[in-house]
Motif scaffolding. Structure first.
Motif, PDB file in Angstrom:
ATOM      1  N   GLU A 102      36.041  45.506  32.636  1.00 26.99           N
ATOM      2  CA  GLU A 102      35.451  45.158  32.821  1.00 26.99           C
ATOM      3  C   GLU A 102      36.388  44.101  33.214  1.00 26.99           C
ATOM      4  O   GLU A 102      35.783  43.567  34.936  1.00 26.99           O
ATOM      5  N   GLN A 103      37.561  44.438  33.695  1.00 26.33           N
ATOM      6  CA  GLN A 103      38.651  43.568  34.246  1.00 26.33           C
ATOM      7  C   GLN A 103      38.196  44.082  35.760  1.00 26.33           C
ATOM      8  O   GLN A 103      38.806  43.729  37.154  1.00 26.33           O
ATOM      9  N   MET A 104      38.084  45.171  36.048  1.00 29.83           N
ATOM     10  CA  MET A 104      37.451  45.895  37.520  1.00 29.83           C
ATOM     11  C   MET A 104      36.496  45.248  37.928  1.00 29.83           C
ATOM     12  O   MET A 104      36.320  45.365  38.856  1.00 29.83           O
ATOM     13  N   ASP A 105      35.390  45.432  36.906  1.00 29.08           N
ATOM     14  CA  ASP A 105      34.376  44.577  37.917  1.00 29.08           C
ATOM     15  C   ASP A 105      34.663  43.095  38.247  1.00 29.08           C
ATOM     16  O   ASP A 105      34.045  42.502  39.315  1.00 29.08           O
ATOM     17  N   GLN A 106      35.194  42.592  37.468  1.00 31.28           N
ATOM     18  CA  GLN A 106      35.785  41.074  37.997  1.00 31.28           C
ATOM     19  C   GLN A 106      36.768  40.966  38.907  1.00 31.28           C
ATOM     20  O   GLN A 106      36.245  40.137  39.664  1.00 31.28           O
ATOM     21  N   VAL A 107      37.534  42.884  39.499  1.00 30.39           N
ATOM     22  CA  VAL A 107      38.099  42.248  40.471  1.00 30.39           C
ATOM     23  C   VAL A 107      37.191  42.105  41.633  1.00 30.39           C
ATOM     24  O   VAL A 107      37.071  41.635  42.626  1.00 30.39           O
ATOM     25  N   LEU A 108      36.974  43.459  41.743  1.00 31.58           N
ATOM     26  CA  LEU A 108      35.873  43.879  42.439  1.00 31.58           C
ATOM     27  C   LEU A 108      34.372  42.565  42.894  1.00 31.58           C
ATOM     28  O   LEU A 108      34.417  42.396  44.812  1.00 31.58           O
ATOM     29  N   ALA A 109      34.243  42.063  42.149  1.00 27.63           N
ATOM     30  CA  ALA A 109      32.621  40.502  42.123  1.00 27.63           C
ATOM     31  C   ALA A 109      33.872  39.879  42.434  1.00 27.63           C
ATOM     32  O   ALA A 109      33.406  39.388  44.075  1.00 27.63           O
ATOM     33  N   HIS A 110      34.467  39.939  42.701  1.00 31.59           N
ATOM     34  CA  HIS A 110      36.159  38.729  43.417  1.00 31.59           C
ATOM     35  C   HIS A 110      35.962  38.754  44.578  1.00 31.59           C
ATOM     36  O   HIS A 110      36.071  37.046  45.841  1.00 31.59           O
ATOM     37  N   LEU A 111      36.025  40.459  45.328  1.00 30.43           N
ATOM     38  CA  LEU A 111      36.435  40.322  46.290  1.00 30.43           C
ATOM     39  C   LEU A 111      35.223  40.352  47.341  1.00 30.43           C
ATOM     40  O   LEU A 111      35.201  39.824  48.999  1.00 30.43           O
ATOM     41  N   ALA A 206      52.108  41.674  45.492  1.00 26.83           N
ATOM     42  CA  ALA A 206      52.308  40.384  45.429  1.00 26.83           C
ATOM     43  C   ALA A 206      51.226  39.324  46.448  1.00 26.83           C
ATOM     44  O   ALA A 206      50.469  38.567  45.124  1.00 26.83           O
ATOM     45  N   GLN A 207      50.566  39.841  46.652  1.00 23.54           N
ATOM     46  CA  GLN A 207      48.747  39.583  46.829  1.00 23.54           C
ATOM     47  C   GLN A 207      48.130  40.371  46.063  1.00 23.54           C
ATOM     48  O   GLN A 207      47.261  39.160  45.660  1.00 23.54           O
ATOM     49  N   PHE A 208      48.364  41.038  44.798  1.00 26.14           N
ATOM     50  CA  PHE A 208      47.471  41.816  44.841  1.00 26.14           C
ATOM     51  C   PHE A 208      47.325  40.917  43.149  1.00 26.14           C
ATOM     52  O   PHE A 208      46.582  40.276  42.600  1.00 26.14           O
ATOM     53  N   ALA A 209      48.790  40.826  42.906  1.00 24.83           N
ATOM     54  CA  ALA A 209      49.225  39.800  41.448  1.00 24.83           C
ATOM     55  C   ALA A 209      48.150  38.407  41.773  1.00 24.83           C
ATOM     56  O   ALA A 209      47.900  38.067  41.250  1.00 24.83           O
ATOM     57  N   GLN A 210      48.096  37.476  43.102  1.00 26.65           N
ATOM     58  CA  GLN A 210      47.469  36.475  43.459  1.00 26.65           C
ATOM     59  C   GLN A 210      46.032  36.759  43.288  1.00 26.65           C
ATOM     60  O   GLN A 210      44.527  35.984  42.536  1.00 26.65           O
ATOM     61  N   ILE A 211      45.613  38.009  43.339  1.00 30.12           N
ATOM     62  CA  ILE A 211      44.052  38.769  43.287  1.00 30.12           C
ATOM     63  C   ILE A 211      44.242  38.821  41.909  1.00 30.12           C
ATOM     64  O   ILE A 211      43.410  38.035  41.350  1.00 30.12           O
TER      65      ILE A 211
END
Length: 225
Positions: A102-111, A206-211
């Protein structure tokens, strides 16, 4: 003296703990190497642990300093290795919490929604191959090829010199096929992120943490798993 088998990037990574130690020493950097004591090393090690660095991270740093002091002994600059006097933390190292589907889907959808194309590519590479963030960000287009059954990624590991040949699964394979079908102006798969340092306030981590923050995902550390 950098061996031909050691890349400049790997050398810079090895030099990191030394720069950290020198920064911690501050005004004491004018000390001759023979005057650095076990107390100096223990204080530096304890400071790193208190600052939140994992025991494994500090262990790797002490290994580098051990090598430096051993070389100094061989060259006649000092007669003992004070790193051997450090009392290290014991127990299982902390590991980062793995991503759920679910978290991976969240990240990909956001990007996709924010049109961060290069980060989308890097995230898919990381999620689908389990390779390091730095390797994903610096992936070369020439390392990918289509076969009769699947796409593969040929990756040379800087530290070991081994070459990995990784089959690519969905949704990465379709994303890669679409990406490779378009003309490119760079040798890198994610050119805006290539050659970016991992650490630092504007580094890859740091960039990925912000994502993750933008996605509402908060991490935790799992003890001893």
């Amino acid at each position: 003296r950098i061996p031909k088998t050691l890349s400049q990037k790997t050398f810079d990574n090895y030099r990191g703990p030394l720069k950290s130690f020198n920064t911690w020493l501050g005004k004491d950097t004018s000390l001759p190497i023979a005057a650095i004591t076990g107390d100096h090393l223990q204080d530096w090690y304890s400071h790193g642990i208190k600052a939140g660095l994992a025991p494994g991270t500090m262990l790797n740093a002490t290994k580098l300093l051990t090598t430096i002091f051993q070389r100094a002994i061989d060259e006649g600059f000092c007669t003992r290795n004070p790193v051997n006097l450090i009392t290290r933390e014991t127990g299982s190292a902390n590991k980062r919490d793995p991503f759920t589907l679910e978290q991976m889907d969240q990240v990909l959808a956001h990007l996709r929604k924010t049109k961060q194309q290069d980060w989308l590519t890097v995230a898919l590479l990381g999620f689908c191959t389990s390779q390091r963030l730095n390797d994903c960000a610096n992936a070369l287009r020439s390392g990918f090829e289509s076969g009769t059954q699947w796409w593969t990624w040929t990756l040379a590991q800087g530290k070991t010199g081994k070459t990995l040949r990784i089959p690519l699964v969905e949704p990465l394979a379709s994303h890669l096929a679409a990406l490779m079908s378009k003309p490119a102006s760079s040798l890198f798969l994610a050119p805006s992120l290539a050659n970016t340092e991992v650490a630092g306030s504007e580094g890859l981590s740091a960039q990925f943490a912000q994502i993750l923050i933008d996605c509402g995902i908060s991490g935790r550390k799992i003890e001893g798993q």
